[in-house]
Enzyme design. Structure first.
Site, PDB file in Angstrom:
ATOM      1  N   HIS A  14       0.869  -1.199   0.000  1.00 10.87           N
ATOM      2  CA  HIS A  14       0.000   0.000   0.000  1.00 10.87           C
ATOM      3  C   HIS A  14       0.898   1.238   0.000  1.00 10.87           C
ATOM      4  O   HIS A  14       1.454   1.609   1.033  1.00 10.87           O
ATOM      5  CB  HIS A  14      -0.910  -0.005   1.232  1.00 10.87           C
ATOM      6  N   HIS A  16       1.634   5.358  -1.699  1.00  6.86           N
ATOM      7  CA  HIS A  16       1.283   6.547  -2.490  1.00  6.86           C
ATOM      8  C   HIS A  16       2.560   7.130  -3.077  1.00  6.86           C
ATOM      9  O   HIS A  16       3.439   7.563  -2.337  1.00  6.86           O
ATOM     10  CB  HIS A  16       0.585   7.593  -1.614  1.00  6.86           C
ATOM     11  N   LEU A  17       2.643   7.133  -4.409  1.00  2.00           N
ATOM     12  CA  LEU A  17       3.860   7.635  -5.071  1.00  2.00           C
ATOM     13  C   LEU A  17       3.676   9.014  -5.682  1.00  2.00           C
ATOM     14  O   LEU A  17       4.644   9.620  -6.108  1.00  2.00           O
ATOM     15  CB  LEU A  17       4.308   6.668  -6.170  1.00  2.00           C
ATOM     16  N   ARG A  18       2.420   9.492  -5.807  1.00  2.00           N
ATOM     17  CA  ARG A  18       2.153  10.787  -6.461  1.00  2.00           C
ATOM     18  C   ARG A  18       2.631  10.771  -7.909  1.00  2.00           C
ATOM     19  O   ARG A  18       2.757   9.716  -8.513  1.00  2.00           O
ATOM     20  CB  ARG A  18       2.797  11.953  -5.689  1.00  2.00           C
ATOM     21  N   LYS A  99      -9.495  -0.082  -5.827  1.00  2.00           N
ATOM     22  CA  LYS A  99      -9.453   0.577  -4.527  1.00  2.00           C
ATOM     23  C   LYS A  99     -10.765   1.294  -4.252  1.00  2.00           C
ATOM     24  O   LYS A  99     -11.214   2.099  -5.066  1.00  2.00           O
ATOM     25  CB  LYS A  99      -8.296   1.600  -4.521  1.00  2.00           C
ATOM     26  N   HIS A 136     -10.477   1.550   1.851  1.00  2.00           N
ATOM     27  CA  HIS A 136     -10.221   2.539   2.908  1.00  2.00           C
ATOM     28  C   HIS A 136     -11.405   2.402   3.849  1.00  2.00           C
ATOM     29  O   HIS A 136     -12.509   2.872   3.546  1.00  2.00           O
ATOM     30  CB  HIS A 136     -10.123   3.963   2.343  1.00  2.00           C
ATOM     31  N   HIS A 174      -4.660  -0.400   5.974  1.00  2.00           N
ATOM     32  CA  HIS A 174      -4.193   0.417   7.109  1.00  2.00           C
ATOM     33  C   HIS A 174      -5.124   0.347   8.318  1.00  2.00           C
ATOM     34  O   HIS A 174      -5.675   1.343   8.737  1.00  2.00           O
ATOM     35  CB  HIS A 174      -3.945   1.864   6.681  1.00  2.00           C
ATOM     36  N   LEU A 219      -4.899   9.631   7.984  1.00  2.00           N
ATOM     37  CA  LEU A 219      -6.209   8.973   8.032  1.00  2.00           C
ATOM     38  C   LEU A 219      -6.040   7.508   7.661  1.00  2.00           C
ATOM     39  O   LEU A 219      -5.327   7.212   6.705  1.00  2.00           O
ATOM     40  CB  LEU A 219      -7.180   9.659   7.068  1.00  2.00           C
ATOM     41  N   ASP A 248       1.409   2.728   3.548  1.00  2.00           N
ATOM     42  CA  ASP A 248       0.567   3.912   3.358  1.00  2.00           C
ATOM     43  C   ASP A 248       1.415   5.183   3.369  1.00  2.00           C
ATOM     44  O   ASP A 248       0.904   6.256   3.698  1.00  2.00           O
ATOM     45  CB  ASP A 248      -0.551   3.985   4.405  1.00  2.00           C
ATOM     46  N   HIS A 252       3.396  14.654   1.598  1.00  2.00           N
ATOM     47  CA  HIS A 252       2.840  15.993   1.358  1.00  2.00           C
ATOM     48  C   HIS A 252       3.954  16.983   1.653  1.00  2.00           C
ATOM     49  O   HIS A 252       4.778  16.732   2.536  1.00  2.00           O
ATOM     50  CB  HIS A 252       1.675  16.279   2.317  1.00  2.00           C
ATOM     51  N   ALA A 264      -3.626  15.206   5.517  1.00  2.00           N
ATOM     52  CA  ALA A 264      -3.396  13.923   6.191  1.00  2.00           C
ATOM     53  C   ALA A 264      -2.358  13.116   5.427  1.00  2.00           C
ATOM     54  O   ALA A 264      -2.409  13.046   4.197  1.00  2.00           O
ATOM     55  CB  ALA A 264      -4.701  13.148   6.259  1.00  2.00           C
TER      56      ALA A 264
END
Ligand code: OTD
Ligand code: ZN
Ligand code: ZN
Length: 346
Positions: A14, A16-18, A99, A136, A174, A219, A248, A252, A264
């Protein structure tokens, strides 16, 4: 000689690579530790169609450090408009999962699903294709207290889905509560969960005592200590085979977290495995880390085990106070502080 642990190379189930400069900034951290990662589709706009995911995969591959054989595993963002045909198309194209973001639940989830039970034909198609639903797991009803949203999701959403589509593979992503851990432990083997480093290492005091800590805000929000203890028990206990590594990690920029309405997300990719090692050591169960990090996830997804290894040593490292993040900066988990473990080679 410091204590040494050799593990099969892990996967981050899980992540997040943007995109763009942010992708270029964070991808090398994961590619250095992980053989594969499941890439979350919450870009702006979200990754909804197969063509979007394949184009995103190319951008990830183009951003990889020279010589890396890291493999991104792509997901699609489920919307109210996702049809069974899109599921078949996804299966043929090698998409690994869908997802579910309940609309409004977390960062970039505005296009999320309003009522999952209106998507039953799509869920049946996923079940037949063997494509997992990643959830989620928080309700978004404004009447439900933020600390109760995960437990409410089990009753209101997860149980009804399982009742309607009992063979569907589901990853409860998560998880943060004793309720979620217990639910997964008691569910059939097509239900599993990921657990993040921050939810194994931190509780809500770490967010709120002595001043608000925006870099610990994510979150689902951090919960009380008894829940953290339940998660440690889950990942090391009798049903540990149902739980696996999913950081996760959600970068940011510093200024979007340190402001009046901060975003978050905790960034942990720079030291993911070391942070999990600390948690498992705390639970007195370092011998369970390899299964959690490198085996349980691959088995659940029907992927081959990785052949390489990674070596952890009990040697303190100091985490930099920040990293470059395009033209901005990124504050990592444990910024400026120490972690008791280090990775020596992958
Ligand atoms: N949680 N932040 C983000 C995603 C996750 O719910 C998640 O998966 C993000 O920034 O994409 C966060 O706090
Ligand atoms: Zn989420
Ligand atoms: Zn996430």
């Amino acid at each position: 000689m410091p204590q040494t642990l050799v593990l099969p190379q892990p996967d981050d189930m899980h992540l997040h690579l943007r995109d763009g400069d942010a992708l270029k900034a964070v991808l090398p951290f994961t590619a250095k530790q992980m053989a594969r990662a499941i890439i979350m589709p919450n870009l702006k706009p979200p990754v909804v169609r197969v063509a979007d995911a394949l184009a995103y995969r190319q951008r990830i591959q183009a951003a990889l450090p020279e010589g890396s054989d890291f493999q991104p595993l792509m997901t699609l963002y489920l919307t109210d408009r996702t049809t069974p045909d899109w599921v078949h198309e996804a299966k043929s194209a090698g998409i690994i999962a869908f997802k579910l973001y309940p609309a409004g639940a977390t960062t970039n989830s505005d296009a999320g699903v309003t009522n999952i039970l209106l998507l039953l034909p799509t869920l049946h198609a996923m079940s037949e294709a063997g494509l997992p639903l990643l959830v989620h797991g928080e309700v978004t009803d404004s009447n439900i207290d933020i600390f109760d949203r995960e437990a409410a999701f089990i009753e209101r959403v997860l149980k009804p889905i399982i009742k309607q589509v009992p063979q569907l593979k589901i990853v409860f992503e998560h998880i943060t509560t004793a309720e979620a851990a217990k639910f997964v432990e008691n569910a059939s083997d097509n239900i599993a969960a990921t657990v993040t480093p921050q939810h194994l290492l931190l509780n809500r005091n770490d967010l709120l005592v002595g001043g608000i800590r925006p870099h610990h805000y994510c979150l689902p929000v951090l919960k009380r200590e008894s829940h953290r203890q339940a998660l440690l028990t889950a990942v090391t206990g009798k049903f540990a085979h149902k739980f696996f590594l999913g950081t996760d990690s959600a970068p940011h920029s510093q200024h979007t977290k340190e402001c009046a309405c901060g975003c978050a997300g905790v960034f942990s990719a720079h030291a993911a495995l070391e942070l999990y090692a600390e948690a498992f050591e705390q639970a007195g169960a370092l011998d369970k880390l390899a299964a959690f990090a490198s085996q349980n996830g691959a088995r659940f997804y029907g992927l081959p085990q990785n052949s390489g290894t990674i070596t952890l040593v009990k040697q303190t490292q100091t985490i930099p106070p920040c990293f470059n993040f395009g033209t901005e900066s990124l504050i990592p988990m444990r910024a400026g502080e120490e972690i008791a473990w280090s990775v020596v080679s992958a």
